[in-house]
Design a protein around this motif. Structure first.
Motif, PDB file in Angstrom:
ATOM      1  N   THR A  44      54.864  45.301  39.406  1.00  0.00           N
ATOM      2  CA  THR A  44      54.032  44.325  38.698  1.00  0.00           C
ATOM      3  C   THR A  44      52.552  44.453  39.029  1.00  0.00           C
ATOM      4  OG1 THR A  44      55.890  42.799  38.851  1.00  0.00           O
ATOM      5  CG2 THR A  44      53.780  41.876  38.152  1.00  0.00           C
ATOM      6  N   ILE A  45      52.239  44.526  40.306  1.00  0.00           N
ATOM      7  CA  ILE A  45      50.818  44.540  40.654  1.00  0.00           C
ATOM      8  C   ILE A  45      50.394  45.772  41.436  1.00  0.00           C
ATOM      9  CG2 ILE A  45      50.395  42.064  40.593  1.00  0.00           C
ATOM     10  CD1 ILE A  45      50.863  42.238  43.689  1.00  0.00           C
ATOM     11  N   ILE A  89      50.198  37.004  34.171  1.00  0.00           N
ATOM     12  CA  ILE A  89      49.284  36.801  35.294  1.00  0.00           C
ATOM     13  C   ILE A  89      47.920  36.331  34.807  1.00  0.00           C
ATOM     14  CG2 ILE A  89      48.054  38.029  37.137  1.00  0.00           C
ATOM     15  CD1 ILE A  89      50.660  39.693  37.470  1.00  0.00           C
ATOM     16  N   GLU A 123      48.621  30.160  36.291  1.00  0.00           N
ATOM     17  CA  GLU A 123      49.096  29.585  37.550  1.00  0.00           C
ATOM     18  C   GLU A 123      49.693  30.685  38.433  1.00  0.00           C
ATOM     19  OE1 GLU A 123      48.606  26.670  38.622  1.00  0.00           O
ATOM     20  OE2 GLU A 123      49.789  26.975  40.464  1.00  0.00           O
ATOM     21  N   LYS A 124      50.501  31.503  37.808  1.00  0.00           N
ATOM     22  CA  LYS A 124      51.115  32.623  38.534  1.00  0.00           C
ATOM     23  C   LYS A 124      50.057  33.529  39.155  1.00  0.00           C
ATOM     24  CE  LYS A 124      54.154  36.633  37.713  1.00  0.00           C
ATOM     25  NZ  LYS A 124      54.982  37.368  36.722  1.00  0.00           N
ATOM     26  N   GLU A 172      48.254  31.892  42.110  1.00  0.00           N
ATOM     27  CA  GLU A 172      49.041  31.855  43.349  1.00  0.00           C
ATOM     28  C   GLU A 172      48.965  33.170  44.104  1.00  0.00           C
ATOM     29  OE1 GLU A 172      53.046  30.456  42.976  1.00  0.00           O
ATOM     30  OE2 GLU A 172      52.429  28.856  41.609  1.00  0.00           O
ATOM     31  N   LEU A 173      48.602  34.201  43.391  1.00  0.00           N
ATOM     32  CA  LEU A 173      48.500  35.503  44.030  1.00  0.00           C
ATOM     33  C   LEU A 173      47.192  35.629  44.807  1.00  0.00           C
ATOM     34  CD1 LEU A 173      50.208  38.001  44.218  1.00  0.00           C
ATOM     35  CD2 LEU A 173      49.148  38.846  42.126  1.00  0.00           C
TER      36      LEU A 173
END
Lengths: 108, 108
Positions: free
Chosen positions: B19-20, B66, B85-86, B89-90
């Motif tokens: 994902t990241i 994201i 929001e997701k 939070e990262l």
DNA sequence: GATACTGGTAACAATAAAGTAACCACTAAT
DNA sequence: ATTAGTGGTTACTTTATTGTTACCAGTATC
């Protein structure tokens, strides 16, 4: 014009990514965890990584002071790897990231 | 044989990296922070990223929930991006990582 | 009518990362 | 003499990621 203007040359995130931003490094660190593992054991744990890539990545991680490599002078050779203090400190952070990911992975 | 045996297919770290885990994504997220920025502003902040790569990465980040993309129907076009929001939070997690990196970067 | 503005896209080129397969050293056991 | 075992290396190919350049839409301003 505020002073947190983003410049890549010394952007903290860019520099961090230069150290651990690769496909395999976080996975290797995570696989190692608090254990001491031999080369072959890491290879088995990560299953699909190739010998060559593992060798390369371990070398870089060692250069960056994230893991320690101990080679015993035996035949057949035995080489053990474990995280350094620096590497261990990264563990909980990587853990947070997997938790973050898991939290948002329920829709699948 | 303990049950935390490492298998890549469903290894949390592997999935998180999917994902990241790219050169630019953490940097884009970090550059965005809590701000709302237009495409051009992100481009300027990250300086050395190319238009095309930024476009691609923003698209993927949007697909992964994201970031949010808001296109205003104006001429010339205006498109704004901000973290969901997701994504928000990262941020603290990425922040921890840069702190970790900074802590061990003093020798340079 | 030409030009600037913005957020792209398309076609393509270059680079970096990852993967594959064969091989090596050295000893012990068969 | 051959084979197994370990932790690699080497040369090479493939794939993934990045980057470059030129171009577009559509309105406003000169």
């Amino acid at each position: 014009m505020n002073k947190d203007f983003f410049t890549c040359s010394n952007c903290p995130m860019t520099r961090t990514m230069a150290t651990i931003g690769s496909k395999w490094k976080p996975i290797i660190i995570y696989a190692l965890g608090e254990r001491t593992l031999r080369f072959g054991q890491i290879l088995v744990r990560i299953e699909i990584i190739s010998k060559k890539v593992l060798t390369d990545q371990l070398k870089e991680l060692e250069e960056d002071g994230i893991i320690n490599r101990i080679a015993y002078k035996e035949i057949p050779p035995r080489v053990e790897y474990h995280l350094t203090e620096k590497g261990l400190e990264l563990l909980p952070i990587l853990n947070l990231m997997t938790l973050w990911n898991a939290k948002y992975s329920e829709q699948e």
